[in-house]
Design a protein around this motif. Structure first.
Motif: not given
Length: 328
Positions: A106-112, A114-119, A199-201
């Protein structure tokens, strides 16, 4: 006799025969000497891994013994795989493996995602001042201590005075015993992790977007491409190598949970162990509360071997698909 026919005295000596073995030894020595500055720079990292990663490896023998302090690591009775057998039969190993894998997935899939979308969203912002302020605000949670995150969670979620139950009561509802409801905590833990790390990722993806050739964007603007088409056909394909490399790195630690976050949110609350207990928290309790070094070492060794095998398999799959994206 002409000068051209006079014998010429030279000091030339026959060159020694060069074998593959001597060539390799000489070549390696020369390469190391030429790279001596880089080796000196890497020396602290080399020492760190030798001391903290390779130095403790002999201690893994505890997993195969009935360890006691009197006889020491190598003097204790050898019991083979009995410690692993106990963990498997008790069901604890399966529970810890399941929870650790699911949380990290969950951390990897959702995190990546969201990080791509945020960037991408930050890249689309044209107002520089707003972009800088937004980045600072989004990076801030990463630097907040997990202890403070635990305090924030308690003040939000506790039964008596938590902000969530206060709001529920104010709207006419009944307060919820969140710290006794195990089913809620997978969502709560994932939410807090994403809040802290997204945010940091996003920095890596944002930097990758900044590295895309600007002429591609100029050409798309001339062709009349919309913002969504620019994202779909230029940015996302350009982020693919970065995503795959970060994914492989993340899979390398998929069996290692965020101990600080889990411990400060859950602690010793046994009512939540079924849905929140991971390998790190279980090993910590085994050592600190039960002094069970054999079972904790067995779980830790299983964790390392499982993670190593997973990285090798995933890297092999990526190399078969596209060798340019593989780690090795």
């Amino acid at each position: 006799m002409t000068a051209s026919t006079l014998p010429v005295a030279t000091d030339a000596r026959p060159e020694p025969e060069v074998t593959p073995a001597t060539s390799r030894r000489g070549g390696l020595g020369r390469r190391l000497w030429r790279s001596r500055a880089l080796l000196v720079m890497c020396l602290p990292a080399i020492i760190f891994f030798l001391v903290f990663s390779y130095g403790p490896l002999p201690g893994s023998w505890i997993a195969f013994t009935n360890y006691n302090f009197r006889d020491g690591i190598f003097g204790s009775e050898f019991v083979g795989l009995k410690n692993f057998e106990f963990l498997v039969k008790s069901g604890q190993l399966w529970l810890l493996t399941r929870n650790t894998l699911l949380y990290n997935l969950a951390f990897i899939v959702i995190g990546n995602v969201l990080q791509i979308a945020l960037a991408i969203m930050l890249n689309e912002v044209r107002q520089k001042y707003f972009k800088k302020v937004s980045q600072a605000v989004m990076f801030l949670p990463y630097f907040i201590s997990v202890v403070l995150i635990g305090v924030i969670a308690f003040n939000l979620l506790n039964f008596d005075t938590g902000a969530v139950n206060t709001l529920i009561e104010a709207t006419g509802g009944d307060p919820v015993k969140i710290y006794s409801t195990a089913g809620l905590w997978p969502f709560i833990i994932v939410l807090f992790h994403l809040w802290q790390s997204t945010g940091y990722g996003s920095i890596v993806y944002f930097a990758a977007i900044m590295g895309i050739d600007n002429t591609m964007f100029e050409a798309s603007a001339i062709d009349g491409a919309s913002a969504w088409q620019r994202i779909r056909y230029i940015i996302l394909p350009s982020l693919k190598p970065t995503f795959i490399i970060l994914l492989l790195f993340s899979l390398g630690g998929i069996m290692r949970g965020n101990f600080g976050l889990f411990w400060n949110l859950i602690g010793n609350n046994s009512a939540l162990f079924a849905s929140t207990d991971i390998i790190e928290t279980s090993v910590y309790r085994m050592i600190m509360s039960q002094n069970n070094f054999t079972a904790s070492t067995a779980v830790g060794l299983y964790q390392s071997l499982f993670g190593f095998a997973l990285v090798m398999v995933c890297n092999w799959i990526v190399r078969r698909i596209n060798s340019d994206y593989a780690l090795f």
